[in-house]
Design an enzyme around this catalytic site. Structure first.
Site, PDB file in Angstrom:
ATOM      1  N   LYS A 290      -2.030  -1.666  -4.140  1.00  0.00           N
ATOM      2  CA  LYS A 290      -3.214  -0.793  -3.793  1.00  0.00           C
ATOM      3  C   LYS A 290      -1.814   0.615  -4.016  1.00  0.00           C
ATOM      4  CE  LYS A 290      -5.761   1.883  -0.807  1.00  0.00           C
ATOM      5  NZ  LYS A 290      -6.443   1.708   0.631  1.00  0.00           N
TER       6      LYS A 290
ATOM      7  N   LYS B 265       0.924  -0.730   0.394  1.00  0.00           N
ATOM      8  CA  LYS B 265       0.232   0.036  -0.059  1.00  0.00           C
ATOM      9  C   LYS B 265       0.891   0.679   0.252  1.00  0.00           C
ATOM     10  CE  LYS B 265      -3.469   1.929   2.342  1.00  0.00           C
ATOM     11  NZ  LYS B 265      -4.951   2.231   3.730  1.00  0.00           N
TER      12      LYS B 265
HETATM   13  C1  PBG Z   1      -7.528   3.195   5.229  1.00  0.00           C
HETATM   14  C2  PBG Z   1      -7.764   2.648   3.908  1.00  0.00           C
HETATM   15  C3  PBG Z   1      -7.771   3.686   2.939  1.00  0.00           C
HETATM   16  C4  PBG Z   1      -8.365   3.408   2.077  1.00  0.00           C
HETATM   17  C5  PBG Z   1      -8.280   1.809   1.670  1.00  0.00           C
HETATM   18  N1  PBG Z   1      -8.555   1.546   3.408  1.00  0.00           N
HETATM   19  C6  PBG Z   1      -7.379   6.136   3.178  1.00  0.00           C
HETATM   20  C7  PBG Z   1      -6.179   5.934   3.135  1.00  0.00           C
HETATM   21  O1  PBG Z   1      -5.190   5.171   3.785  1.00  0.00           O
HETATM   22  O2  PBG Z   1      -5.541   6.995   3.531  1.00  0.00           O
HETATM   23  C8  PBG Z   1      -8.334   4.227   0.923  1.00  0.00           C
HETATM   24  C9  PBG Z   1      -9.461   3.403  -0.338  1.00  0.00           C
HETATM   25  C10 PBG Z   1      -9.328   4.790  -1.410  1.00  0.00           C
HETATM   26  O3  PBG Z   1      -8.983   6.214  -1.752  1.00  0.00           O
HETATM   27  O4  PBG Z   1     -10.587   4.208  -2.404  1.00  0.00           O
HETATM   28  N2  PBG Z   1      -6.187   3.128   6.007  1.00  0.00           N
END
Ligand code: PBG
Length: 321
Positions: free
Chosen positions: A247, A194
């Site tokens: 992601k 991520k």
């Molecule tokens: C929680 C999380 C996030 C997203 C999914 N789970 C936000 C972040 O890390 O700031 C983002 C998903 C999206 O942008 O569609 N940590």
């Protein structure tokens, strides 16, 4: 004999193109993300994500039923609680918003998989994904809360736990916690890779989870790094993850491919909020053909190696396939 190679022979009609098509999308590939909030009768559109909503429990059930009707098999839930505090208590409270949402959907919608996102940022008043000590997100104290959250989600009936917090050791900790409480059959879909991405902007409006100070670069990955992605995936693989996620998706197709080639687990890609918002915005301006762009983007993500795609376009696409 000399002759011209003619690849165009296999492109002349839709029938022949369909016969030789290498990558196909199916509603089975998609997971539909939903945002659940407190209250009743609420279906509040997220301004930077037209067509996506904050839904109260009753409306969530309506939306989940419709998603099932469109042929989807899975949703992933994010909570938007009224009360936030320093340690994100509502993430692991038995009656936290997501736990109630899981129960409602499992009760009202048959045969729809409910995946629970596992993170603290939507539940903390400072908006970080973990506990803060001396201005820093501390890893190990956060793990305990994530484990409690996973157990609360599993007890509520979650079919899959999807930890997105990027703390070190989260898969191992959550696996141990689930196993110790009788949930050894609950899979972990790890957000293994991520990135600290600007593409999450609209999500943070949707989940009201923007960090109140600093940013997430101390735990989410540097977009410049590819080898580190394999190391993150390796760690989660070794700790017992059942699926590995990358992601965001479209700006990271090289990473999806690299993880696909290295690991024989199902690979998941998340087409995130910013990817969705850009397509919506350009199509509203009449600058692109939304339907074709959506199909092409998702096909590219699958062609790169994703087996499963989390996408806000899941229903739109399932209706068309
Ligand atoms: C929680 C999380 C996030 C997203 C999914 N789970 C936000 C972040 O890390 O700031 C983002 C998903 C999206 O942008 O569609 N940590």
């Amino acid at each position: 004999m000399t002759f011209i190679q003619r690849p165009r022979r296999l492109r002349r009609t839709e029938a022949i193109r369909a016969l030789v098509r290498e990558t196909r999308l199916s509603p089975d590939d998609f997971v539909y993300p939903l945002f659940v909030c407190e209250g009743e009768g609420i279906r509040r559109e997220i301004s930077s994500m037209p067509g996506c909503f904050n839904l109260s429990l009753d409306e969530l059930v309506v939306e989940a039923t419709a998603a099932k009707g469109d042929g989807l098999r899975a949703i992933i839930l994010f909570g938007v609680p009224d009360d936030k505090d320093a340690t994100g208590t509502q993430a692991y409270a038995e009656d936290g918003i997501v736990q109630r949402a899981i129960r409602a959907v499992k009760r009202e919608v048959k045969d729809l998989l409910v995946i629970a996102d596992n993170c603290l940022c939507e539940y903390t008043d400072h908006g970080h994904c973990g506990v803060i000590q001396d201005g820093e997100v501390v890893n190990d104290p956060t793990l305990d809360l994530l484990v409690q959250t996973a157990i609360a989600q599993a007890e509520a009936g979650a079919d899959i736990i999807a930890p997105s917090n990027m703390m070190d050791g989260f898969v191992e900790a959550i696996r141990a916690g689930l196993d110790a409480t009788g949930f050894e059959n609950t899979p972990i879909m790890s957000y293994a890779v991520k990135y600290a991405s600007a593409f999450y902007g609209p999500f943070r409006e949707a989940a009201q989870s923007a960090p109140q100070f600093g940013d997430r670069r101390g735990y989410q990955m540097d977009p410049a790094n590819a080898r580190e992605a394999l190391r993150e995936a390796e760690l989660d693989f070794a700790q017992g993850a059942d699926m590995l996620m990358v992601k965001p998706a479209l700006p990271y197709l090289d990473i999806i491919r690299a993880v696909r080639e290295r690991f024989d687990l199902p690979i998941v890609a998340y087409q995130v909020s910013g990817e969705y918002a850009m397509i919506k915005a350009a199509s509203r301006l009449g600058w692109i053909d939304e339907q074709r762009i959506v199909a092409e983007s998702l096909t590219s993500i699958k062609r790169a190696g994703a087996d499963l795609i989390l996408t806000y376009f899941a229903r739109d696409l399932a209706q068309r396939l």
